[in-house]
Design an enzyme around this catalytic site. Structure first.
Site, PDB file in Angstrom:
ATOM      1  N   VAL A 136       0.865  -1.224   0.090  1.00 14.98           N
ATOM      2  CA  VAL A 136      -0.045   0.035   0.193  1.00 14.98           C
ATOM      3  C   VAL A 136       0.863   1.340  -0.139  1.00 14.98           C
ATOM      4  CG1 VAL A 136      -1.830   1.216   1.186  1.00 14.98           C
ATOM      5  CG2 VAL A 136      -1.713  -1.243   1.305  1.00 14.98           C
ATOM      6  N   PRO A 137       1.039   1.908  -1.074  1.00 21.42           N
ATOM      7  CA  PRO A 137       2.176   2.759  -1.291  1.00 21.42           C
ATOM      8  C   PRO A 137       1.980   4.024  -0.795  1.00 21.42           C
ATOM      9  CG  PRO A 137       0.936   2.638  -3.354  1.00 21.42           C
ATOM     10  CD  PRO A 137       0.376   1.549  -2.255  1.00 21.42           C
ATOM     11  N   CYS A 138       2.190   4.165   0.488  1.00 17.85           N
ATOM     12  CA  CYS A 138       2.030   5.519   1.280  1.00 17.85           C
ATOM     13  C   CYS A 138       3.049   6.468   0.964  1.00 17.85           C
ATOM     14  CB  CYS A 138       1.886   5.218   2.667  1.00 17.85           C
ATOM     15  SG  CYS A 138       3.193   4.310   3.499  1.00 17.85           S
ATOM     16  N   HIS A 139       4.226   5.917   0.267  1.00 19.93           N
ATOM     17  CA  HIS A 139       5.297   6.923   0.040  1.00 19.93           C
ATOM     18  C   HIS A 139       4.657   7.786  -1.125  1.00 19.93           C
ATOM     19  CE1 HIS A 139       5.838   3.214  -2.699  1.00 19.93           C
ATOM     20  NE2 HIS A 139       6.131   4.178  -3.606  1.00 19.93           N
ATOM     21  N   ARG A 140       3.633   7.325  -1.851  1.00 24.21           N
ATOM     22  CA  ARG A 140       3.195   8.311  -2.901  1.00 24.21           C
ATOM     23  C   ARG A 140       2.443   9.539  -2.357  1.00 24.21           C
ATOM     24  NH1 ARG A 140       1.217   3.519  -6.462  1.00 24.21           N
ATOM     25  NH2 ARG A 140       3.366   2.491  -6.997  1.00 24.21           N
TER      26      ARG A 140
END
Length: 175
Positions: A136-140
């Site tokens: 779940v790409p929270c870095h985005r």
């Protein structure tokens, strides 16, 4: 003390190593601590590069390791490792919104808050609580005026360096 009868003997539970992870996997920016519950991933934690590696035979860990290797080779690689159901209803809405941000793009905390309800601060808290970073790409998710924090570590150099690495890897123009 008498020995237990054969019908009462059970296999000993598999203990996690002292660091508390089922596996510690190598990543280009450091290490990833992984916890699983049976066939499901329960958490990924960013760890510093000097953390000792620890392999695991659990099918969920092996599946994740293959998918991580594919992602590190090609940022368009997809993840489909089964995830444990965790979090509040609001957190799950935030994580679904994060998962919808395409590779190569970012969204701000405020944009996500506008689309799902809530405040930018609440979205930021849910991002930091994300137990499945990378999958779940929270870095985005970034701040309106900069990179924002990462994994509840604010301006911690290591974690922000990981966020920068991930965004560069996904060909995002850095702020």
């Amino acid at each position: 003390m008498p020995l237990p009868s054969a019908s009462r003997q059970h296999a000993a539970p598999v203990a996690r190593p002292a660091h508390g992870f089922d596996a510690v996997l190598a990543a280009p920016f450091g290490r990833l601590g992984v916890r699983v519950d049976g066939e499901r991933l329960t958490s990924i934690v960013f760890l510093r590069p000097d953390t000792p590696l620890h392999a695991a035979d659990a099918p969920a860990v092996q599946r994740l390791a293959l998918q991580l290797a594919a992602y590190f080779d090609d940022p368009d690689a997809a993840f489909d490792v089964p995830l444990a159901t965790v979090g509040t209803a609001f957190q799950q809405r935030v994580w679904q919104a994060i998962a919808a941000v395409p590779r190569g793009r970012t969204a701000t905390y405020g944009e996500l808050a506008s689309s799902i309800g809530g405040t930018a601060r609440a979205v930021g808290q849910a991002c930091g609580d994300n137990p499945f970073p990378l999958v779940v790409p929270c870095h985005r998710v970034v701040g309106a005026k900069g990179l924002g924090g990462f994994a509840h570590h604010g301006d911690d150099g290591f974690h922000l360096d990981v966020k920068r690495w991930l965004l560069r890897h996904e060909r995002v123009m850095l702020l």
